[in-house]
Design a protein around this motif. Structure first.
Motif, mmCIF file in Angstrom:
data_model
loop_
_atom_site.group_PDB
_atom_site.id
_atom_site.type_symbol
_atom_site.label_atom_id
_atom_site.label_comp_id
_atom_site.label_asym_id
_atom_site.label_seq_id
_atom_site.Cartn_x
_atom_site.Cartn_y
_atom_site.Cartn_z
ATOM 1 N N VAL A 1 60.301 -82.797 -11.970
ATOM 2 C CA VAL A 1 59.406 -83.095 -10.856
ATOM 3 C C VAL A 1 57.986 -82.831 -11.345
ATOM 4 N N GLN A 2 56.987 -83.221 -10.553
ATOM 5 C CA GLN A 2 55.585 -82.935 -10.882
ATOM 6 C C GLN A 2 54.934 -82.286 -9.678
ATOM 7 N N ASN A 3 54.987 -80.955 -9.682
ATOM 8 C CA ASN A 3 54.525 -80.165 -8.556
ATOM 9 C C ASN A 3 53.637 -79.046 -9.062
ATOM 10 N N SER A 4 52.461 -78.910 -8.468
ATOM 11 C CA SER A 4 51.532 -77.868 -8.868
ATOM 12 C C SER A 4 51.537 -76.753 -7.824
ATOM 13 N N GLU A 5 51.806 -75.547 -8.287
ATOM 14 C CA GLU A 5 51.760 -74.372 -7.430
ATOM 15 C C GLU A 5 51.411 -73.177 -8.292
ATOM 16 N N PRO A 6 51.030 -72.049 -7.706
ATOM 17 C CA PRO A 6 50.662 -70.890 -8.519
ATOM 18 C C PRO A 6 51.766 -70.493 -9.491
ATOM 19 N N VAL A 7 51.394 -70.277 -10.751
ATOM 20 C CA VAL A 7 52.378 -69.854 -11.748
ATOM 21 C C VAL A 7 52.914 -68.472 -11.415
ATOM 22 N N VAL A 8 52.023 -67.608 -10.946
ATOM 23 C CA VAL A 8 52.432 -66.269 -10.520
ATOM 24 C C VAL A 8 52.590 -66.295 -9.003
ATOM 25 N N ILE B 1 43.199 -75.814 -22.312
ATOM 26 C CA ILE B 1 43.707 -76.432 -23.536
ATOM 27 C C ILE B 1 44.263 -77.827 -23.286
ATOM 28 N N LEU B 2 44.639 -78.135 -22.044
ATOM 29 C CA LEU B 2 45.154 -79.470 -21.725
ATOM 30 C C LEU B 2 44.040 -80.511 -21.688
ATOM 31 N N GLU B 3 42.799 -80.057 -21.598
ATOM 32 C CA GLU B 3 41.678 -80.986 -21.500
ATOM 33 C C GLU B 3 40.586 -80.722 -22.543
ATOM 34 N N ARG C 1 53.971 -95.790 -16.037
ATOM 35 C CA ARG C 1 55.208 -95.015 -15.892
ATOM 36 C C ARG C 1 54.956 -93.528 -15.686
ATOM 37 N N LEU C 2 53.702 -93.101 -15.744
ATOM 38 C CA LEU C 2 53.378 -91.673 -15.652
ATOM 39 C C LEU C 2 53.420 -91.198 -14.207
ATOM 40 N N ALA C 3 54.131 -90.111 -13.985
ATOM 41 C CA ALA C 3 54.188 -89.511 -12.651
ATOM 42 C C ALA C 3 52.922 -88.705 -12.385
ATOM 43 N N THR C 4 52.416 -88.826 -11.188
ATOM 44 C CA THR C 4 51.248 -88.048 -10.761
ATOM 45 C C THR C 4 51.690 -86.644 -10.366
ATOM 46 N N ASP D 1 49.488 -79.448 0.213
ATOM 47 C CA ASP D 1 48.386 -78.837 0.953
ATOM 48 C C ASP D 1 48.909 -78.401 2.316
ATOM 49 N N LYS D 2 49.135 -77.112 2.463
ATOM 50 C CA LYS D 2 49.718 -76.597 3.704
ATOM 51 C C LYS D 2 48.780 -76.759 4.893
ATOM 52 N N THR D 3 47.482 -76.846 4.633
ATOM 53 C CA THR D 3 46.535 -76.961 5.749
ATOM 54 C C THR D 3 46.664 -78.300 6.458
ATOM 55 N N ILE D 4 47.041 -79.339 5.719
ATOM 56 C CA ILE D 4 47.198 -80.658 6.335
ATOM 57 C C ILE D 4 48.641 -81.128 6.307
ATOM 58 N N GLY D 5 49.508 -80.341 5.651
ATOM 59 C CA GLY D 5 50.923 -80.685 5.597
ATOM 60 C C GLY D 5 51.223 -81.924 4.785
ATOM 61 N N GLU D 6 50.386 -82.219 3.772
ATOM 62 C CA GLU D 6 50.576 -83.408 2.959
ATOM 63 C C GLU D 6 50.423 -83.070 1.481
ATOM 64 N N LEU D 7 50.882 -84.004 0.649
ATOM 65 C CA LEU D 7 50.723 -83.875 -0.785
ATOM 66 C C LEU D 7 49.374 -84.434 -1.206
ATOM 67 N N ALA D 8 48.683 -83.698 -2.059
ATOM 68 C CA ALA D 8 47.395 -84.139 -2.598
ATOM 69 C C ALA D 8 47.510 -84.224 -4.118
ATOM 70 N N PRO D 9 47.022 -85.305 -4.724
ATOM 71 C CA PRO D 9 47.097 -85.418 -6.182
ATOM 72 C C PRO D 9 46.226 -84.379 -6.871
ATOM 73 N N VAL D 10 46.723 -83.880 -8.002
ATOM 74 C CA VAL D 10 45.984 -82.905 -8.800
ATOM 75 C C VAL D 10 45.240 -83.654 -9.899
ATOM 76 N N PRO D 11 43.929 -83.474 -10.002
ATOM 77 C CA PRO D 11 43.133 -84.261 -10.953
ATOM 78 C C PRO D 11 43.266 -83.782 -12.398
ATOM 79 N N ILE D 12 44.440 -83.995 -12.973
ATOM 80 C CA ILE D 12 44.655 -83.716 -14.393
ATOM 81 C C ILE D 12 44.893 -85.051 -15.075
#
Length: 448
Positions: free
Chosen positions: A411-418, A192-194, A268-271, A276-287
């Motif tokens: 904050v703007q953080n993507s993780e499993p809702v459940v 619904i967001l897209e 002004r929009l936050a990404t 990403d635990k496999t590389i230990g870094e933050l990866a942008p979410v393509p929304i």
């Protein structure tokens, strides 16, 4: 997971003097809103400094990109803390006016809009919604919630406005259910967001699906508030967004709150990032943020806002429906919204994999509220009667009538809702969620 500074900074326990000195380098301040100048805080300043370090620690560890937090109490903004970056790739610093996708923090706004129509006499809580949304008439209900899509029974009654406001309509989200109904929702409705669907098209698709349970039977987090937004538009005789702008957002001075981000505000929009635990870094979410108002403005999670805009909305609800001479709702209506409407049996059901979530909370008309401080302690802090509703990307707010306080954490953080289940049957708590809860506790401790 009990997140304290000793675990945030595992190499050493930071002494009081050290972390007060450290937080002085953050962009922080306090303002008196009627005069626009700094005020002397009556808070425990060491406690505020400690609270600021909690999200900052995650930023230093590369788990979180940035944060904006705001504390309002007794008529003043007592603290605003701005940390990290809103876009790591461009090195854009987080700022107080950063735009956040607030996700389900849209739901209380949509719910207020619906209650305005109730006060106008155009809706009632027991109004059958099919009067305005014929796409949702004569619905079928799965015999078993996770059973075959063709094994259904008739709905025992019509869906009512209150069912939408309390998530007891029988709709679902893909992450709040199991079985064939999940894939059917995804195929019929998409994201619904897209989505490019119109409200009419989306409602027709939703009406082709069976309900997961009988209306009023249980609380199930769902698209109910998106349906509510469509209902507001149909009843008002204008688009849902136009109604919000005319009756709520513009009167409240919420100039940065909308369902899209215009070109002049895009910087002004936050990404949104995912760790990403496999590389230990933050990866942008393509929304992607819509560049213009979408045909279907999702009342359940489609809004963008800022800390100061949402503060105005929260202050209105805390002040029984009025802010700065603008009354949106009568006190009696706000009291209805802030009162629990779930039965004891409905509150015994886990919420999105979190056992005991409702043991210290209730849910009213678009808002949750604390009913038992001790039972709620595992999920955050607050007084009996404190109310709010968070967003999926880590945004959170709470208004507390007993403390005359409002807390906002963005904050703007993507993780499993459940969250994944633990071996003991409980739900795992991510570092980002745990930090938010610990921030709440630190702020409340500074009130004492």
């Amino acid at each position: 997971m009990n997140l304290v500074l000793g675990t945030l900074f595992p190499s050493k326990w930071i002494a009081i003097t050290e972390f007060v000195t450290k937080v002085a380098g953050c962009r922080r301040g306090a303002w008196r809103e009627d005069e626009g100048r700094s005020v002397a805080s009556e808070f425990d300043t060491v406690g505020l400094a400690r609270a600021s370090l909690i999200p900052e620690a995650l930023i230093q560890q590369g788990i979180l990109s940035g944060a904006v937090t705001l504390v309002w109490k007794d008529g003043d903004i007592r603290d605003v803390t701005v940390l990290g970056e809103r876009n790591i790739e461009r090195r854009d610093p987080m700022t107080r006016d950063t735009l956040f996708r607030v996700a389900s923090m849209s739901k209380p706004i949509t719910s207020v809009a619906a209650m305005m129509l109730v006060e106008d006499g155009l809706l009632a809580l027991d109004s059958p919604i099919a009067r305005w949304l014929p796409e949702l008439a004569d619905l079928r209900v799965l015999r078993n919630g996770d059973g075959p899509l063709d094994d259904t029974v008739p709905a025992q009654r019509d869906l009512m406005v209150e069912d939408l406001l309390t998530h007891r309509a029988g709709f679902i989200y893909g992450f709040s259910a199991s079985g064939p109904i999940v894939g059917a929702y995804e195929d019929a409705l998409g994201n619904i967001l897209e989505t490019l669907a119109t409200p009419d098209e989306w409602l027709t698709a939703l009406g082709s699906l069976p309900l997961a349970f009988q209306p009023g039977e249980q609380f199930r987090y769902s698209y109910a508030t998106d349906v509510l937004g469509c209902l507001v538009g149909r009843v008002a005789g204008m688009s849902f967004r136009d109604f919000l702008r005319e009756r709520l957002l513009d009167p409240m001075g919420m100039v940065d709150t909308d369902f899209y981000v215009p070109a002049e505000k895009l910087g002004r929009l936050a990404t949104i990032y995912r760790h990403d635990k496999t590389i230990g870094e933050l990866a942008p979410v393509p929304i992607k943020a819509p560049a213009a108002a979408p045909a279907l403005c999702g009342g359940g999670g489609g809004m963008f806002s800022t800390a100061d805009d949402y503060l105005r909305f929260a202050r209105m609800l805390l002040n029984d429906g009025e802010l700065a001479g603008q009354r949106l709702l009568q006190p009696e209506t706000v009291a209805l919204m802030r009162g629990n409407r779930l039965s004891d049996e409905q509150r015994r059901v886990d919420f999105l994999g979190r056992p005991g979530f409702w043991s210290g909370q209730g849910f009213g008309l678009g808002l949750s509220m604390i009913t038992d401080v001790q039972a709620h302690a595992a999920h955050g802090a607050g007084s009996v009667g404190a109310f709010g509703w968070p967003g999926a990307f880590g945004t959170w707010w709470q208004a507390d009538p007993q403390e005359n306080a409002i807390l906002i954490y963005l904050v703007q953080n993507s993780e499993p809702v459940v969250p994944p289940a633990q071996e003991d049957g409980g739900a795992a708590v991510s570092p980002v969620r745990a930090a938010m809860q610990e921030w709440q506790r630190a702020i409340y401790a500074s009130f004492r």
